[in-house]
Design a protein around this motif. Structure first.
Motif, PDB file in Angstrom:
ATOM      1  N   UNK A  39       0.878  -1.146  -0.022  1.00  0.00           N
ATOM      2  CA  UNK A  39      -0.078   0.056  -0.082  1.00  0.00           C
ATOM      3  C   UNK A  39       0.844   1.244   0.046  1.00  0.00           C
ATOM      4  N   UNK A  40       1.841   1.261   0.796  1.00  0.00           N
ATOM      5  CA  UNK A  40       2.573   2.619   1.045  1.00  0.00           C
ATOM      6  C   UNK A  40       4.348   2.354   0.318  1.00  0.00           C
ATOM      7  N   UNK A  41       4.574   1.326  -0.055  1.00  0.00           N
ATOM      8  CA  UNK A  41       5.850   1.058  -0.572  1.00  0.00           C
ATOM      9  C   UNK A  41       7.076   0.961   0.415  1.00  0.00           C
ATOM     10  N   UNK A  42       6.595   0.779   1.586  1.00  0.00           N
ATOM     11  CA  UNK A  42       7.397   0.809   2.959  1.00  0.00           C
ATOM     12  C   UNK A  42       6.592   0.365   4.219  1.00  0.00           C
ATOM     13  N   UNK A  43       7.298  -0.171   4.908  1.00  0.00           N
ATOM     14  CA  UNK A  43       6.297  -0.706   6.193  1.00  0.00           C
ATOM     15  C   UNK A  43       7.053  -0.430   7.418  1.00  0.00           C
ATOM     16  N   UNK A  44       6.592   0.058   8.420  1.00  0.00           N
ATOM     17  CA  UNK A  44       7.201   0.379   9.568  1.00  0.00           C
ATOM     18  C   UNK A  44       6.952  -1.250  10.529  1.00  0.00           C
ATOM     19  N   UNK A  45       8.203  -1.711  10.749  1.00  0.00           N
ATOM     20  CA  UNK A  45       8.168  -3.199  11.171  1.00  0.00           C
ATOM     21  C   UNK A  45       7.648  -2.895  13.009  1.00  0.00           C
ATOM     22  N   UNK A  46       8.185  -1.696  13.529  1.00  0.00           N
ATOM     23  CA  UNK A  46       8.023  -1.664  15.006  1.00  0.00           C
ATOM     24  C   UNK A  46       6.430  -1.731  15.387  1.00  0.00           C
ATOM     25  N   UNK A  47       5.684  -1.110  14.468  1.00  0.00           N
ATOM     26  CA  UNK A  47       4.052  -1.076  14.661  1.00  0.00           C
ATOM     27  C   UNK A  47       3.619  -2.207  14.613  1.00  0.00           C
ATOM     28  N   UNK A  48       4.089  -2.986  13.467  1.00  0.00           N
ATOM     29  CA  UNK A  48       3.405  -4.467  13.192  1.00  0.00           C
ATOM     30  C   UNK A  48       3.983  -5.355  14.428  1.00  0.00           C
ATOM     31  N   UNK A  49       5.169  -5.230  14.548  1.00  0.00           N
ATOM     32  CA  UNK A  49       5.802  -6.231  15.547  1.00  0.00           C
ATOM     33  C   UNK A  49       5.233  -5.939  17.070  1.00  0.00           C
ATOM     34  N   UNK A  50       4.909  -4.837  17.376  1.00  0.00           N
ATOM     35  CA  UNK A  50       4.362  -4.414  18.940  1.00  0.00           C
ATOM     36  C   UNK A  50       2.974  -5.036  18.761  1.00  0.00           C
ATOM     37  N   UNK A  51       2.213  -4.931  17.779  1.00  0.00           N
ATOM     38  CA  UNK A  51       0.929  -5.387  17.636  1.00  0.00           C
ATOM     39  C   UNK A  51       0.708  -6.873  17.956  1.00  0.00           C
ATOM     40  N   UNK A  52       1.901  -7.588  17.116  1.00  0.00           N
ATOM     41  CA  UNK A  52       1.876  -9.012  17.013  1.00  0.00           C
ATOM     42  C   UNK A  52       2.356  -9.526  18.592  1.00  0.00           C
TER      43      UNK A  52
END
Length: 463
Positions: free
Chosen positions: A142-155
């Motif tokens: 969707x954005x061409x890049x992804x913030x790993x911290x955000x999805x990692x914290x959620x997981x």
């Protein structure tokens, strides 16, 4: 080149000269203020300690240090910053150690958690990781890049909730905002150790707000209680067992909340981004080697099992090296129970009874007299002959070769942290061949932004 300093030998303490501990605390009131301003604003953490190593020509010295469990009111500490002096912090016969949890009943709860989660750890993590990478790919697309911290914290929050409470956090009142509530709670507890770096906020104002008075709990109370109530309801079976061990239900539920929110979730916020940062910047050759090892062992073992994880020597080395480079907990503290003599590489020092000892691990575990190229991430540092170096990895409030007990106060979740890190690598390289990231710094740990991932063309049927 070997990762081990072949010329390094530790001289016996009785042949090292007894030296007065250098450094000092300055004038009353003004000395601590000067050191605090240097630590938070003028120099920053690493340079604060390294500059004084150069000044005093010693890795053991006196200074007004950052607040810890034994020096919250009196900042005077003796810092130990090399691989030889650092382990004095672990010797419970000589020092009173910082505990890994705030509650003395925590070891009883840990034992119950360990019994309950043993069989569920791998399948629960695998399920959580599948959602993590689905979210990561969706954001990349969707954005061409992804913030790993955000999805990692959620997981991480949902994984830990399911592991400890037996159900998804999304099926409770904690809902999708559980990790955000824990983030606020963590910030209020860790505020005395951080700087915001806001250009519009003068240093003197930030220092007054963050480092002088405790932040008011009522600001985060409702969020904490929302997550706590969800745990209290969902983890009924675990809390029942804790009551049988002699804990009150309220005590056990708050212990579980602290264990999950601070010790576990707080650790994964640093752990997973740091691991992916170092692996991501390690290059395609490292990615190829990790993918080859992981896929071959998983195929040989018929799946992702504990036995399979133990056979992945490169993966294990990578995890230990990431923990050496960026430990989840940077500071360790102790108070001398008696007059004790400690040694560095070059000298012996007398520490008086009652004095506070502070260890800053990111320097101690980069000791150039123990490690070759200590500032570099060396993926295979702990393979082969390098396995001898594992005892110098101190991230868990103890040697990596030691086992946690109720008395030594080493992190009770030590084995789980290492296991989860290995599993993160396994789940990643089962799916992907290579990836690229950009890394930065956050108030707590590293920020990692994925720029690209290349999916594996063929996956082993065993996974």
């Amino acid at each position: 080149m070997s990762s081990f300093s072949e010329t390094y030998t530790c001289a016996p303490s009785d042949v090292l000269p007894l030296r007065e501990i250098p450094g000092g605390y300055g004038l009353p009131f003004f000395g601590p203020i000067k050191d605090r301003i240097d630590y938070y604003y003028n120099q920053g953490t690493d340079e604060f300690f390294r500059a004084r190593i150069k000044k005093y020509k010693s890795t053991v010295y006196r200074v007004n240090g950052p607040p810890g469990p034994f020096n919250a009111k009196d900042p005077r500490v003796i810092v130990v910053l090399d691989a030889v002096s650092f382990p004095v912090l672990f010797d419970t016969s000589k020092v009173e150690r910082e505990t890994c949890s705030r509650a003395p009943s925590c070891p009883q709860l840990i034992s119950q958690v360990d019994i309950g989660m043993h069989k569920e750890l791998i399948p629960t993590f695998r399920s959580a990781a599948a959602q993590l990478f689905a979210d990561l790919e969706a954001e990349l697309s969707d954005k061409g890049q992804a913030n790993f911290n955000t999805v990692s914290d959620k997981m991480s929050f949902d994984f830990l909730f399911r592991l400890f409470a037996g159900k998804s956090s999304y099926d409770t009142p904690a809902g999708a905002g559980g990790n955000a509530n824990l983030d606020k709670w963590l910030f209020f507890q860790l505020a005395p150790l951080v700087t915001l770096g806001l250009k519009f906020l003068p240093n003197c104002v930030e220092d007054l707000l963050l480092h002088t008075f405790p932040l008011p709990y009522f600001v985060v109370k409702s969020g904490y209680e929302k997550v706590h109530d969800a745990f209290d309801e969902a983890a009924g079976k675990l809390l029942d067992e804790a009551e049988k061990q002699g804990l009150s239900r309220d005590e056990a539920s708050h212990n579980l909340m602290f264990l999950t929110g601070f010790n576990s979730y707080g650790g994964t916020k640093v752990l997973f981004p740091a691991l992916l940062k170092y692996v991501g910047t390690g290059g395609e050759d490292l990615h190829r080697r990790l993918a080859a090892e992981i896929r071959a062992v998983v195929k040989e073992e018929g799946g992702v099992t504990l036995a399979a994880l133990e056979k992945m020597s490169l993966s294990k080395s990578v995890v230990w090296e990431a923990l050496r480079m960026e430990p989840p907990v940077q500071f360790q503290y102790a108070k001398a129970k008696q007059d004790i003599t400690i040694t560095s590489h070059d000298a012996s020092y007398l520490i008086k009874k009652g004095e506070t000892i502070c260890g800053y691990q990111p320097i101690a575990t980069k000791d150039p007299k123990v490690f070759v190229n200590p500032e570099e991430f060396v993926p295979d540092r702990f393979m082969g002959h390098g396995e001898k170096l594992i005892k110098y990895v101190y991230w868990s409030n103890g040697r990596e070769t030691d086992n946690p007990t109720a008395n030594n106060k080493q992190c009770p979740a030590k084995e789980m942290v290492v296991l989860l890190s290995r599993m993160m690598l396994v789940e990643f390289f089962i799916r992907y061949d290579t990836f690229s990231v950009e890394a930065g710094k956050l108030l707590l740990g590293s920020s990692v932004t994925f720029k690209s991932v290349t999916k594996a063309v063929r996956l082993t049927k065993s996974v």
